[in-house]
Design an enzyme around this catalytic site. Sequence first.
Site, PDB file in Angstrom:
ATOM      1  N   ASP A   8      -9.598  -5.974  -2.750  1.00 58.04           N
ATOM      2  CA  ASP A   8      -8.990  -4.638  -2.865  1.00 58.04           C
ATOM      3  C   ASP A   8      -7.482  -4.575  -2.578  1.00 58.04           C
ATOM      4  OD1 ASP A   8     -11.658  -4.231  -3.244  1.00 58.04           O
ATOM      5  OD2 ASP A   8     -11.934  -2.758  -1.645  1.00 58.04           O
ATOM      6  N   ASP A  46     -11.755  -1.533  -5.728  1.00 58.06           N
ATOM      7  CA  ASP A  46     -12.485  -0.285  -5.608  1.00 58.06           C
ATOM      8  C   ASP A  46     -12.215   0.483  -6.904  1.00 58.06           C
ATOM      9  OD1 ASP A  46     -14.000   0.435  -3.371  1.00 58.06           O
ATOM     10  OD2 ASP A  46     -12.494   1.823  -2.601  1.00 58.06           O
ATOM     11  N   HIS A  48     -13.478   3.932  -8.330  1.00 62.45           N
ATOM     12  CA  HIS A  48     -14.331   5.106  -8.156  1.00 62.45           C
ATOM     13  C   HIS A  48     -14.171   6.142  -9.272  1.00 62.45           C
ATOM     14  CE1 HIS A  48     -15.259   3.563  -4.244  1.00 62.45           C
ATOM     15  NE2 HIS A  48     -14.145   3.935  -3.647  1.00 62.45           N
ATOM     16  N   HIS A  81      -9.249   8.130  -3.593  1.00 65.09           N
ATOM     17  CA  HIS A  81      -8.516   6.861  -3.712  1.00 65.09           C
ATOM     18  C   HIS A  81      -9.127   6.003  -4.806  1.00 65.09           C
ATOM     19  CE1 HIS A  81     -11.988   5.866  -1.181  1.00 65.09           C
ATOM     20  NE2 HIS A  81     -11.873   4.635  -1.642  1.00 65.09           N
ATOM     21  N   LYS A 106     -15.899  -2.488  -8.119  1.00 63.79           N
ATOM     22  CA  LYS A 106     -17.045  -2.055  -7.317  1.00 63.79           C
ATOM     23  C   LYS A 106     -16.877  -0.591  -6.951  1.00 63.79           C
ATOM     24  CE  LYS A 106     -14.856  -3.674  -3.068  1.00 63.79           C
ATOM     25  NZ  LYS A 106     -14.717  -2.433  -2.318  1.00 63.79           N
ATOM     26  N   CYS A 151     -13.860  -3.127   3.935  1.00 68.59           N
ATOM     27  CA  CYS A 151     -14.386  -3.938   2.836  1.00 68.59           C
ATOM     28  C   CYS A 151     -14.409  -5.429   3.131  1.00 68.59           C
ATOM     29  CB  CYS A 151     -13.617  -3.629   1.559  1.00 68.59           C
ATOM     30  SG  CYS A 151     -13.996  -1.953   0.966  1.00 68.59           S
TER      31      CYS A 151
HETATM   32  C1  VGL Z   1     -12.035   0.603   1.435  1.00 66.29           C
HETATM   33  C2  VGL Z   1     -12.182   2.641   2.444  1.00 66.29           C
HETATM   34  C3  VGL Z   1     -12.764   3.184   1.320  1.00 66.29           C
HETATM   35  C4  VGL Z   1     -11.602  -0.829   1.522  1.00 66.29           C
HETATM   36  C5  VGL Z   1     -12.618   1.127   0.300  1.00 66.29           C
HETATM   37  O1  VGL Z   1     -11.282  -1.441   0.487  1.00 66.29           O
HETATM   38  O2  VGL Z   1     -11.573  -1.362   2.654  1.00 66.29           O
HETATM   39  N1  VGL Z   1     -11.825   1.368   2.502  1.00 66.29           N
HETATM   40  N2  VGL Z   1     -12.977   2.410   0.248  1.00 66.29           N
HETATM   41 ZN    ZN Z   2     -13.418   3.260  -1.657  1.00 65.02          ZN
END
Ligand code: VGL
Ligand code: ZN
Length: 206
Positions: A8, A46, A48, A81, A106, A151
Amino acid sequence: MDALILVDLQNDFMPGGALAVPGGDEVVPVANALTEQFELVVATGDWHPPDHVSFAENHPGHDVGETIQVEGVDQHLWPVHCVADTQGAALHPDLNTDAIDKILHKGDDAKLDSYSVFFDNAHVRRTGLAGFLRGRSVEAVYLAGLATNVCVKASALDARRLGFETYVVADGCRGIELTDGDVARAFETMRAAGAHIVNSAEVLGP
Ligand code: VGL
Ligand code: ZN
């Protein structure tokens, strides 16, 4: 074979981003240096949909930072995010994408959050990464990225459960202290699960 998994390294997790991880951009040069040591490099993101379950704004009456129960699963609520196909979801522009063999998205199911690069948080869906790695005879995974206590931790714990030798490159990770000491506790939890906590200098060699 060993694989490097860069977790990420997306704009929204960088300083100034929607869910900024302090010092998140400092790990990009570390990640780039690490890629040169690995034949197989995976970068995750990430990814979403706008109606994602982890966004506080999709739960009227609830705020960022709360943890609620959604269908029996604890869900921490985050600001919006890494919405799929936005600049915030793009990888940091300085990341050397030429060195990346596979990009894995993901958290793309509106109803499921997925901290781990291997499974969603309810462990009902696999991302396919474990099968991909096994298909390439990967036995050891090296993890770096964001956020250490979210993550990266979830990915390291799943990697151990899946039977991979697991290394977490500490100086290649940054975390978000939701509560004081979260990052230190995350390293302890990963170590207790059998992950090796290492520094990039040990991986890069002399
Ligand atoms: C993450 C918060 C929400 C991460 C992903 O990549 O650590 N943190 N979604
Ligand atoms: Zn996330």
